[in-house]
Design an enzyme around this catalytic site. Sequence first.
Site, PDB file in Angstrom:
ATOM      1  N   ASP A 114     -47.645 -30.836 -25.042  1.00  0.00           N
ATOM      2  CA  ASP A 114     -48.289 -30.274 -26.230  1.00  0.00           C
ATOM      3  C   ASP A 114     -47.792 -30.890 -27.540  1.00  0.00           C
ATOM      4  O   ASP A 114     -48.179 -30.440 -28.622  1.00  0.00           O
ATOM      5  CB  ASP A 114     -48.086 -28.749 -26.263  1.00  0.00           C
ATOM      6  N   ASP A 172     -56.244 -29.350 -20.662  1.00  0.00           N
ATOM      7  CA  ASP A 172     -55.851 -29.287 -22.079  1.00  0.00           C
ATOM      8  C   ASP A 172     -55.176 -30.580 -22.546  1.00  0.00           C
ATOM      9  O   ASP A 172     -55.207 -30.934 -23.723  1.00  0.00           O
ATOM     10  CB  ASP A 172     -54.861 -28.127 -22.331  1.00  0.00           C
TER      11      ASP A 172
HETATM   12  N1  GLY Z   1     -53.174 -25.066 -24.007  1.00  0.00           N
HETATM   13  C1  GLY Z   1     -53.086 -23.703 -23.664  1.00  0.00           C
HETATM   14  C2  GLY Z   1     -54.336 -22.947 -23.946  1.00  0.00           C
HETATM   15  O1  GLY Z   1     -55.369 -23.482 -24.235  1.00  0.00           O
HETATM   16  O2  GLY Z   1     -54.267 -21.738 -23.890  1.00  0.00           O
END
Ligand code: GLY
Length: 398
Positions: A114, A172
């Site tokens: 992330d 993601d």
């Molecule tokens: N990347 C985590 C979410 O979208 O909740």
Amino acid sequence: MRKIIGLLICCITLTFTGYRAQAQEDLNWLKHAKKTAVHQLKKAAEVYHPGMNPRSINPDGTVRLAPQEDWTTGFFPGSLWFGYELSGDNQLGKDARKFTLALDSLKDYTHTHDLGFMIYCSFGNGYRLTKDKAYLPTLQLGAAHLYGRYNKTVGAIRSWDFGHWEFPVIIDNMMNLDFLFWAADHFKKPEYADAAVQHSMTTLKNHFRADNSSYHVISYDTLSGRAIQKETHQGLTHESAWARGQAWGLYGYTMAFKETGNKVFLNHAIAIAKFIMEHPNVDKDKIPYWDYDIHNGGERAPRDASAAAVIASALIDLAKFTDNPSYFSYAEDMLKSLSSPAYLAAEDDNAYFILKHSVGAFLYNSEIDTPLNYADYYYLEALLRYADAKNIDLKTLN
Ligand code: GLY
């Protein structure tokens, strides 16, 4: 004859006045959205403290704050940057700088994919808008750490360091590639772009089903590189289509095409858009439930404004790359829904978040029907893209 000419002039004048009024009326939702967003952001910057950014609202009404190492930490500074960009308000620019630099310790953080969300949305936007070199060290180290999570055998970046998976890659993760593409160019590291391209290819091969919906988590065997588990973490079931996951995929492949010009990515984005836009479980306002496999509405099935904001932002770009106006009008409908009182907060309400009604992780009973800082971030980005596509100067739109 004079009378006829007079009548004609009168008709033409009335028609033009009508068009002008219509055009003005059409932009009222956007003016209101801008005014509300700027108001909420300015108040939020006064109330919250740099380094502990607002993330969502807890069921008891208190605000959930994101410490520096939380995956959502970059979105609030990023929203401040977008607020500055769409209004030109210098105070917002100063606030954005303060909330961004407070995340400086992220340059030593290595434990998640992330880093794109955390660093590129904050420092990346700061650098894009100001060219201030103070943002570069964190961008440089953050990109190196993100690249450090790439595994050549798997051909993908490892997403999480927790959980039961050997090498988890979540849909993601496509969102964090933007950071690598930019860093490859800026810091002259072509291997970053190569990794981002390979990650996109590997994800395309393993994450998607025949109907172009995607799994959330794929785990890989690091010896053979084979996909060995296909699961969900935040969706309804392993085989369902978690709404934000579909949004991340659509945005990710649209962006991968923008960065590479590779038509394989564009065609894939088009296929995902078709899944989303033709889905029978989407209601008239086009804001999806938190999972596309839910269709009954009600308390067990809140909408997810965050997925909608990400989809709207992606579709505006997709319309540009395909010359297909249906993507733009779908995004416009979504933005109008999000900008209505059903989703847009009233000024001073909603703990100064901009949008209401998102879902974090329903089955973990976490962040259900609450504002989310990333819903606000992608909503603001979508408004900026919308205005840009229509040649509207948001700074002077009041
Ligand atoms: N990347 C985590 C979410 O979208 O909740």
